[in-house]
Motif scaffolding. Structure first.
Motif, PDB file in Angstrom:
ATOM      1  N   GLU A   1       0.830  -1.211   0.000  1.00 34.56           N
ATOM      2  CA  GLU A   1       0.000   0.000   0.000  1.00 34.56           C
ATOM      3  C   GLU A   1       0.865   1.261   0.000  1.00 34.56           C
ATOM      4  O   GLU A   1       0.559   2.230  -0.684  1.00 34.56           O
ATOM      5  N   ARG A   2       1.919   1.253   0.789  1.00 27.81           N
ATOM      6  CA  ARG A   2       2.834   2.395   0.801  1.00 27.81           C
ATOM      7  C   ARG A   2       3.478   2.567  -0.566  1.00 27.81           C
ATOM      8  O   ARG A   2       3.613   3.681  -1.074  1.00 27.81           O
TER       9      ARG A   2
ATOM     10  N   LYS B   1       0.945   4.053  -2.936  1.00 29.29           N
ATOM     11  CA  LYS B   1       0.665   5.448  -2.584  1.00 29.29           C
ATOM     12  C   LYS B   1       1.788   6.371  -3.054  1.00 29.29           C
ATOM     13  O   LYS B   1       1.535   7.441  -3.633  1.00 29.29           O
TER      14      LYS B   1
ATOM     15  N   LYS C   1       1.613   6.761  -6.819  1.00 35.22           N
ATOM     16  CA  LYS C   1       0.563   7.686  -7.256  1.00 35.22           C
ATOM     17  C   LYS C   1       1.021   9.131  -7.104  1.00 35.22           C
ATOM     18  O   LYS C   1       0.794   9.965  -7.988  1.00 35.22           O
TER      19      LYS C   1
END
Length: 339
Positions: free
Chosen positions: A303-304, A307, A310
């Motif tokens: 997830e990191r 993120k 992005k």
């Protein structure tokens, strides 16, 4: 530098017509000499035609500086405005090792130019403070990228693809990266694969990978063309460039444009684009343990990683080539008005 030139030629400001003269090519000393002689002849013919409004010269370090001095002096004789565009990742140590008389010559020629383009605020401060350039003539213009229209989904990558793109050798930190990969815990090594794209000391890198027992985790791709580069980045999850010296590497910006979080070092103009824990990670040059820890962090935390990727894409959008060429056109306009 060649990639930046090609981008400018492909997306030139509409009100300007550009003519590109190649002054350097890889090869033997004889081949390089012939290329430069032909370039000088073409340059003189073009200036004699009186159809030149601005001379835009790209410069790095070492031999490039000598070629630039000669070209700039010729342009001065013809009373043409000159814009120098500095790309040299190692210009700072190169300049500091020059004897005083050589530093004065370089500073004098650079200072006579009507415009001086740098890649970041770091380099702007350096050229003004160390070479005495007039601040009003120094323009900061970060490198740009062509943005991919579609970004692949990287949610379930297996293995996690690590990518290095640059000349294989010490300056770009390629050997540090191989060592950092070797220091990962076994369970993280099992999840990772590293692609190293670029020419240079490939055999030395392969020998190091063999000695450290990670050759099965690394693919040495050699030099790749733009299409192969885009395919590699489309499949990548993490981009790594642990350099010791840089201007503002286009490879990082290209990776960020593909939504890939970079792990890199705070050298040159990099920390003005890559913000730690916002759109990438920064580690100290030469700190293999820190680099290995950063790689492990993004391998474990999907997830990191997504993120940061992005946010990296959002940063790259502000460096789109269309914005770049618009700003370049304004620099040309400014130089013509003041010359």
């Amino acid at each position: 530098m060649a990639t930046v030139q090609n981008l400018i030629l492909a997306h030139a400001p509409s009100r300007y017509t550009l003519q590109h003269i190649c002054t350097h090519d890889e090869g033997s000393a004889v081949h390089r000499g012939l290329i430069f002689i032909r370039a000088i002849a073409t340059f003189l013919r073009t200036l004699l035609s009186r159809k030149v409004d601005i001379v835009h010269i790209h410069v790095s370090e070492r031999g490039s500086v000598l070629r630039t001095i000669l070209l700039a002096r010729i342009a001065f004789i013809f009373h043409r405005p000159v814009v120098l565009h500095a790309h040299g990742a190692e210009f700072k140590p190169f300049f500091s090792k020059m004897p005083g008389w050589a530093q004065k010559i370089i500073s004098s020629i650079f200072g006579q130019c009507d415009g001086f383009i740098v890649l970041s605020d770091f380099w702007q401060n350096f050229y003004i403070s160390q070479l005495g350039l007039i601040p009003e003539r120094v323009f900061t213009l970060p490198n740009s990228v062509e943005l991919p229209t579609e970004i692949p989904c990287r949610q379930d990558s297996s293995p996690v693809n690590l990518v290095f793109c640059g000349r294989v050798g010490h300056r770009k930190g390629a050997f540090d990266l191989i060592q950092a990969l070797a220091e990962l815990p076994l369970h993280l090594k099992a999840r990772a694969h590293l692609s190293i794209a670029g020419d240079g000391e490939i055999e030395q890198g392969q020998l190091l990978a063999d000695r450290l027992g990670v050759s099965d985790l690394i693919t040495f791709m050699g030099w790749i063309n733009p299409g192969q580069r885009d395919q590699m980045l489309a499949n990548a999850d993490i981009f790594i460039l642990p350099s010791y010296n840089e201007g503002l590497p286009l490879a990082i910006l290209e990776a960020m444009a593909w939504g890939i979080p970079p792990i890199t070092t705070p050298v040159g103009g990099i920390p003005e684009v890559v913000l730690p824990n916002q759109n990438g990670l920064l580690v100290s040059p030469g700190n293999v343990q820190q680099l290995s820890k950063a790689i492990g962090y993004l391998l474990e935390d999907t997830e990191r990683r997504l993120k940061l990727g992005k946010s990296a894409r959002a940063t790259a959008e502000s460096l789109d080539i269309r914005t770049y060429t618009h700003r370049l056109g304004r620099i040309y306009d400014n130089v013509l008005q003041c010359s």
